[in-house]
Write an enzyme that holds these catalytic residues in place. Structure first.
Site, PDB file in Angstrom:
ATOM      1  N   ASN A  10      -0.232  -4.407  -3.104  1.00  0.00           N
ATOM      2  CA  ASN A  10       0.077  -5.011  -1.806  1.00  0.00           C
ATOM      3  C   ASN A  10       0.277  -6.496  -2.093  1.00  0.00           C
ATOM      4  O   ASN A  10      -0.682  -7.202  -2.361  1.00  0.00           O
ATOM      5  CB  ASN A  10      -1.088  -4.781  -0.837  1.00  0.00           C
ATOM      6  CG  ASN A  10      -0.886  -5.538   0.463  1.00  0.00           C
ATOM      7  OD1 ASN A  10       0.180  -6.117   0.707  1.00  0.00           O
ATOM      8  ND2 ASN A  10      -1.902  -5.554   1.309  1.00  0.00           N
ATOM      9  N   LYS A  12       1.159  -8.795  -0.140  1.00  0.00           N
ATOM     10  CA  LYS A  12       0.818  -9.669   0.999  1.00  0.00           C
ATOM     11  C   LYS A  12       1.914 -10.719   1.187  1.00  0.00           C
ATOM     12  O   LYS A  12       3.076 -10.419   0.953  1.00  0.00           O
ATOM     13  CB  LYS A  12      -0.573 -10.270   0.802  1.00  0.00           C
ATOM     14  CG  LYS A  12      -1.615  -9.183   0.494  1.00  0.00           C
ATOM     15  CD  LYS A  12      -3.027  -9.623   0.601  1.00  0.00           C
ATOM     16  CE  LYS A  12      -3.947  -8.438   0.349  1.00  0.00           C
ATOM     17  NZ  LYS A  12      -5.355  -8.745   0.510  1.00  0.00           N
ATOM     18  N   HIS A  95      -3.275  -2.578   7.849  1.00  0.00           N
ATOM     19  CA  HIS A  95      -4.113  -3.345   6.926  1.00  0.00           C
ATOM     20  C   HIS A  95      -5.077  -4.217   7.741  1.00  0.00           C
ATOM     21  O   HIS A  95      -4.722  -4.694   8.819  1.00  0.00           O
ATOM     22  CB  HIS A  95      -3.226  -4.216   6.024  1.00  0.00           C
ATOM     23  CG  HIS A  95      -3.996  -4.832   4.903  1.00  0.00           C
ATOM     24  ND1 HIS A  95      -4.746  -5.970   5.062  1.00  0.00           N
ATOM     25  CD2 HIS A  95      -4.162  -4.451   3.609  1.00  0.00           C
ATOM     26  CE1 HIS A  95      -5.335  -6.261   3.907  1.00  0.00           C
ATOM     27  NE2 HIS A  95      -5.004  -5.358   3.012  1.00  0.00           N
ATOM     28  N   GLU A  97      -5.877  -7.165   7.487  1.00  0.00           N
ATOM     29  CA  GLU A  97      -5.334  -8.495   7.814  1.00  0.00           C
ATOM     30  C   GLU A  97      -4.401  -8.405   9.017  1.00  0.00           C
ATOM     31  O   GLU A  97      -4.342  -9.328   9.833  1.00  0.00           O
ATOM     32  CB  GLU A  97      -4.616  -9.077   6.580  1.00  0.00           C
ATOM     33  CG  GLU A  97      -5.624  -9.510   5.521  1.00  0.00           C
ATOM     34  CD  GLU A  97      -5.128  -9.408   4.094  1.00  0.00           C
ATOM     35  OE1 GLU A  97      -3.908  -9.297   3.870  1.00  0.00           O
ATOM     36  OE2 GLU A  97      -5.987  -9.436   3.181  1.00  0.00           O
ATOM     37  N   GLU A 167     -10.495   0.239   2.422  1.00  0.00           N
ATOM     38  CA  GLU A 167     -10.661  -1.138   1.969  1.00  0.00           C
ATOM     39  C   GLU A 167     -11.769  -1.829   2.760  1.00  0.00           C
ATOM     40  O   GLU A 167     -11.529  -2.301   3.880  1.00  0.00           O
ATOM     41  CB  GLU A 167      -9.358  -1.923   2.174  1.00  0.00           C
ATOM     42  CG  GLU A 167      -8.172  -1.358   1.447  1.00  0.00           C
ATOM     43  CD  GLU A 167      -7.102  -2.425   1.212  1.00  0.00           C
ATOM     44  OE1 GLU A 167      -6.718  -2.596   0.062  1.00  0.00           O
ATOM     45  OE2 GLU A 167      -6.688  -3.088   2.177  1.00  0.00           O
ATOM     46  N   GLY A 173     -10.228  -9.723  -1.502  1.00  0.00           N
ATOM     47  CA  GLY A 173      -9.974 -11.099  -1.916  1.00  0.00           C
ATOM     48  C   GLY A 173     -11.228 -11.913  -2.187  1.00  0.00           C
ATOM     49  O   GLY A 173     -11.191 -13.131  -2.281  1.00  0.00           O
ATOM     50  N   SER A 213     -10.562  -6.126  -4.251  1.00  0.00           N
ATOM     51  CA  SER A 213     -10.895  -6.745  -5.531  1.00  0.00           C
ATOM     52  C   SER A 213     -10.837  -5.783  -6.723  1.00  0.00           C
ATOM     53  O   SER A 213     -11.623  -5.917  -7.660  1.00  0.00           O
ATOM     54  CB  SER A 213     -12.264  -7.435  -5.470  1.00  0.00           C
ATOM     55  OG  SER A 213     -12.260  -8.446  -4.481  1.00  0.00           O
TER      56      SER A 213
END
Ligand code: 13P
Length: 249
Positions: A10, A12, A95, A97, A167, A173, A213
């Site tokens: 991904n 991003k 996702h 985010e 996730e 991250g 991660s």
């Protein structure tokens, strides 16, 4: 039948179109494998250069988002037809985010999942708990709700081809990978949830990734778990190390 691993990057909001071509040229030989499906989910403007650059390789190109309407007055959005027209096979949906910064809800995730299937695009459906939810002991309740709503109206035949990405938000991250046990436990719980919604055959077929991660050190143990069918990789997908993650065995 054993499930084939699926390892997806991904990207991003990273990489310009010219950087995309450079990165794919670097990664192409490193991610060559027949043992796993390899998908690069890239920003919309990078999709066409990514498709061009990855031609003749095993890399499949995916999108990071898609809208649930066919077309019209939705400034800034990408329609499913726009993706299929150029050969996109996968799309990340929901996702964390997108949920956090762009107000996506379980309901919009469900609409997008249905629309993706309608167009023959495989959704990578994301779910995952916050640190607070984990500490409160409600991880599985929360994820079951996300999964159940995401799959409302999806047939068993469609669900068999879907990908779910677990996730944990606290692991994205942050350099904090969930332990192998934590990741396996939730992925197993998701598979049970799919068995409850559909049946054992659907649960056995659906592919469940871990993300958060993931790196070349943690991937081998994670991917060896019985219910973890690969990974959704952020930061490490932009580096040559992604080749090691893909060839984790
Ligand atoms: P990182 O691998 O950078 O933690 O990102 C995970 C992720 O959000 C992939 O979708």
């Amino acid at each position: 039948m054993a499930r084939k691993k699926i390892i997806a990057g991904n990207w991003k909001m990273n990489m310009t179109p010219s950087q995309t071509v450079e990165l794919i040229n670097t990664l192409k030989p490193l991610v060559a494998t027949e043992d796993a499906d390899v998908v690069f989910c890239v920003p919309a403007i990078d999709i066409i250069p990514a498709l061009e650059a990855s031609k003749g390789s095993n890399i499949e190109i995916g999108a990071e988002n898609m809208y649930y309407e066919e077309k019209g007055a939705y400034t800034g959005e990408i329609a499913p037809d726009m993706l299929t027209d150029v050969g996109v096979k996968y799309v990340i949906i929901g996702h964390s985010e997108r949920r956090e910064y762009f107000a996506e809800t379980n309901e919009t995730v469900n609409k997008k999942v249905l629309k993706a299937f309608e167009h023959g695009i495989t959704p990578i459906v994301c779910c995952g708990e916050t640190l607070t939810q984990r500490e409160q002991g409600v991880t599985m309740d929360f994820i079951r709700q996300q999964v159940k709503i995401a799959f409302l109206g999806v047939t068993a035949e469609q669900a068999k081809t879907a990908v779910i990405a677990y996730e944990p938000i606290w692991a994205i991250g942050t350099g904090k990978t969930a332990t192998t046990e934590q990741a396996q436990e939730v992925c197993c719980g998701i598979r049970k949830c799919i068995a409850e919604i559909y049946d054992e055959a659907t649960a056995e077929a659906i592919r469940i990734q871990y993300g958060g991660s993931v790196n070349d050190k943690t991937a081998p143990e994670l991917f060896a778990q019985p219910d973890i069918d690969g990974g959704l990789v952020g930061g490490a997908a932009l580096k040559p190390d992604f080749g090691k993650i893909v060839n984790w065995k």
